[in-house]
Design a protein around this motif. Structure first.
Motif, PDB file in Angstrom:
ATOM      1  N   LEU A   1       0.852  -1.180   0.000  1.00 53.41           N
ATOM      2  CA  LEU A   1       0.000   0.000   0.000  1.00 53.41           C
ATOM      3  C   LEU A   1       0.894   1.237   0.000  1.00 53.41           C
ATOM      4  CD1 LEU A   1      -2.629   1.547   0.259  1.00 53.41           C
ATOM      5  CD2 LEU A   1      -2.624   1.050   2.710  1.00 53.41           C
ATOM      6  N   VAL A   2       0.832   2.003  -1.071  1.00 48.02           N
ATOM      7  CA  VAL A   2       1.669   3.193  -1.212  1.00 48.02           C
ATOM      8  C   VAL A   2       1.035   4.331  -0.409  1.00 48.02           C
ATOM      9  CG1 VAL A   2       2.688   4.842  -2.814  1.00 48.02           C
ATOM     10  CG2 VAL A   2       2.427   2.436  -3.480  1.00 48.02           C
ATOM     11  N   GLU A   3       1.798   4.889   0.524  1.00 52.18           N
ATOM     12  CA  GLU A   3       1.260   5.936   1.396  1.00 52.18           C
ATOM     13  C   GLU A   3       1.547   7.335   0.893  1.00 52.18           C
ATOM     14  OE1 GLU A   3       2.794   4.889   5.300  1.00 52.18           O
ATOM     15  OE2 GLU A   3       0.915   3.829   5.702  1.00 52.18           O
ATOM     16  N   GLY A   4       2.610   7.504   0.096  1.00 47.62           N
ATOM     17  CA  GLY A   4       2.914   8.828  -0.427  1.00 47.62           C
ATOM     18  C   GLY A   4       4.403   9.098  -0.440  1.00 47.62           C
TER      19      GLY A   4
ATOM     20  N   LEU B   1       9.373   7.181  -2.192  1.00 49.68           N
ATOM     21  CA  LEU B   1       7.995   6.901  -1.810  1.00 49.68           C
ATOM     22  C   LEU B   1       8.001   6.013  -0.580  1.00 49.68           C
ATOM     23  CD1 LEU B   1       6.264   6.100  -5.238  1.00 49.68           C
ATOM     24  CD2 LEU B   1       5.935   8.141  -3.831  1.00 49.68           C
ATOM     25  N   VAL B   2       6.912   6.032   0.158  1.00 52.18           N
ATOM     26  CA  VAL B   2       6.770   5.194   1.349  1.00 52.18           C
ATOM     27  C   VAL B   2       5.584   4.263   1.141  1.00 52.18           C
ATOM     28  CG1 VAL B   2       6.269   5.175   3.813  1.00 52.18           C
ATOM     29  CG2 VAL B   2       7.760   6.941   2.859  1.00 52.18           C
ATOM     30  N   ALA B   3       5.771   2.990   1.480  1.00 51.95           N
ATOM     31  CA  ALA B   3       4.704   1.997   1.329  1.00 51.95           C
ATOM     32  C   ALA B   3       4.778   0.994   2.465  1.00 51.95           C
ATOM     33  CB  ALA B   3       4.820   1.292  -0.024  1.00 51.95           C
ATOM     34  N   ARG B   4       3.745   0.146   2.555  1.00 47.87           N
ATOM     35  CA  ARG B   4       3.707  -0.941   3.558  1.00 47.87           C
ATOM     36  C   ARG B   4       3.229  -2.214   2.881  1.00 47.87           C
ATOM     37  NH1 ARG B   4      -0.337  -0.700   6.558  1.00 47.87           N
ATOM     38  NH2 ARG B   4      -1.430   1.154   5.781  1.00 47.87           N
ATOM     39  N   HIS B   5       3.857  -3.349   3.213  1.00 50.90           N
ATOM     40  CA  HIS B   5       3.291  -4.627   2.807  1.00 50.90           C
ATOM     41  C   HIS B   5       2.315  -5.099   3.879  1.00 50.90           C
ATOM     42  CE1 HIS B   5       5.743  -6.998   5.632  1.00 50.90           C
ATOM     43  NE2 HIS B   5       6.819  -6.355   5.202  1.00 50.90           N
TER      44      HIS B   5
END
Length: 493
Positions: free
Chosen positions: A414-417, A426-430
């Motif tokens: 999920l790409v957070e921005g 960019l910052v994301a979470r699995h």
């Protein structure tokens, strides 16, 4: 300015402190203020009324709340600003706050979220303290006699409450309020009250509303179920011991969120059927956050925590068996009264054996009115701090090893921005990283829109964060990261 907002109503900013459960309360207040025509501003300096939603869980959280109140109180008169205080500290320390910080213009108790607009209006009219809550009303400043003790909250805000989301890409759904657990270190039941579940119908209705909130590009794709003891859900409604399973099944059937996760399992109320559902439904993400607090039998007894180290290890093994791609998180308390070096070593050995993906900890602080506050064997603060640092140091190589197993895999994320410190990342979470607490994926190659799922290849790993590159869209929404992650997880577990 939102539809219906009126310049005459005024501009309100809210500082929200504490846990996600508190954040939901903040969002309800924001929704009610917006519904009543107030303009919501992100910068407190632009507001003519500021509300601090406080946390009262541990000493550090209370200090943060007081500091925020005092900072906003300084210079408020020159700025012509009103200051209101809401949340946990109001229900617990409302009278004290009113007496010690006269700059506070009003209070909003935990059961009074829908009255926030009235409190703001009253504070703006009078320009004097509106009072602090007692067992159900207000303590008027200047009243004679001692204030009655604060009463715990008893309401449950359901899907009919207005709500304004403050998160992007995900949303919290509070499934219950209060707590019935007898933990000796925790005072939360004193102000949050007894455990009380919301109905399945109400929760599905709110989830649908959250799913459709805002323009399509900004709607949440992840739903996080929260409560003080989420796995106890439904027991007070007569649903039975599988209440949480029934709720998740209803949310899977009634919504289309690609990711649904739950937080804060309690070891004695965790239903194995919930783990089985996790392993079979790709939209119900394989993630288990179960705060255990300690492993030594004498410490668990003193804390009045159910279970024991052997049972905990069996539960973790069951989770890894039923949901092979599961990520495990826990939290521990160090420096609890009676914790000797030998008992602390028991905890370290448990950490080495259990191999959590994520681990949080905090040093014990005595909470007034709790049984633990009067226990003998107080651990010096310096010793507790040393144990805290040693516990985290023990976990660091485990966390690094658990993350390194992901290098080379392609995972839905999920790409957070954009990263807050540089526009080049960019910052994301699995799926194994819950919002705000579990580290992130730092994306240094490729592009994806914030609030969307993308396929990310993990290229490097550290103790806290991962590094990756976007290799394409996520495709069919789901949470199964890669065909071989389950095998890797089983081997590493």
């Amino acid at each position: 300015m939102p539809d219906g907002a009126s310049p005459e109503r005024g501009r309100v900013g809210v500082v929200s402190l504490g846990c996600p459960k508190n954040l939901v309360d903040t969002e309800i207040m924001l929704g009610e203020l917006e519904r009543r025509g107030y303009r919501i501003v992100a910068d407190a300096g632009e507001a003519d009324t500021v509300i601090v939603n406080t946390c009262g869980f541990i000493e550090e959280a209370k200090r943060e709340s007081i500091d925020a109140i005092l900072e906003l109180a300084a210079g408020k008169e020159e700025a012509g600003r009103r200051l209101l205080v809401a949340g946990c500290m109001v229900n617990r320390y409302g009278a004290e706050l009113a007496a010690e910080i006269p700059e506070i213009d009003g209070f909003v108790g935990l059961d009074e979220l829908r009255e926030v607009a009235d409190r703001v209006a009253a504070a703006r009219r009078r320009g004097a303290p509106a009072g602090a809550p007692d067992g159900g009303g207000l303590i008027r400043i200047g009243d004679t006699g001692a204030a009655p003790p604060p009463a715990p909250s008893h309401l449950v805000f359901d899907h009919t409450a207005a709500r304004r989301l403050t998160t992007r890409g995900y949303a919290y759904l509070k499934v219950a309020e209060g707590c019935d657990n007898p933990c000796t270190f925790c005072a939360i039941p004193k102000w949050r009250g007894r455990f009380r579940s919301r109905t399945v119908e109400s929760l599905v209705a709110e989830a649908r509303a959250l799913e459709e909130s805002g323009p399509p590009a900004s709607r949440p794709v992840e739903l996080c179920l929260i409560a003080q003891d989420t796995t106890r859900y439904g027991g007070d409604l007569g649903i039975g011991r599988h209440g949480m399973v029934r709720l998740v099944e209803a949310l899977l059937a009634g919504t289309s969120f690609p990711w649904i996760r739950f937080l804060y399992a309690y070891p004695t109320t965790l239903d194995p059927e919930l783990l089985r559902l996790m392993g079979s439904e790709e939209r119900f993400v394989s993630y288990l956050d179960m705060p255990l607090q300690h492993s030594d039998p004498e410490m668990l007894k003193a804390m009045r925590r159910g279970g024991n180290a052997r049972r905990y290890l069996r539960q973790l093994e069951t989770a890894r068996t039923l949901a092979p791609d599961v990520f495990l998180r826990t939290t521990f308390i160090v420096g609890f009264p009676g914790e000797t070096e030998e008992r602390f070593e028991h905890l370290l050995e448990f950490v080495r054996e259990s191999r959590f993906d994520h681990l949080g900890a905090f040093a014990y602080s005595p909470e007034p009115g709790t049984p633990a506050a009067g226990l003998p064997g107080r651990v010096p603060k310096a010793t507790a701090r040393r144990r805290y640092e040693r516990l985290l140091a023990e976990q660091e190589p485990i966390a690094r090893e658990r993350r390194r197993r992901l290098v080379g895999l392609r995972m839905r994320a999920l790409v957070e921005g954009v990263h807050e410190e540089t526009e080049h990342l960019l910052v994301a979470r699995h799926h194994g990283q819950a919002p705000e607490i579990d580290g992130r994926i730092l994306i240094n190659d490729g592009a994806a829109s914030p609030g969307t799922l993308a396929e990310v290849e993990i290229t490097d790993a550290y103790a806290d964060d991962l590094v990756g590159r976007v290799v394409g869209p996520a495709g069919v929404p789901g949470v199964t990261p890669a065909p071989d992650l389950a095998a890797v997880g089983a081997a590493a577990g």
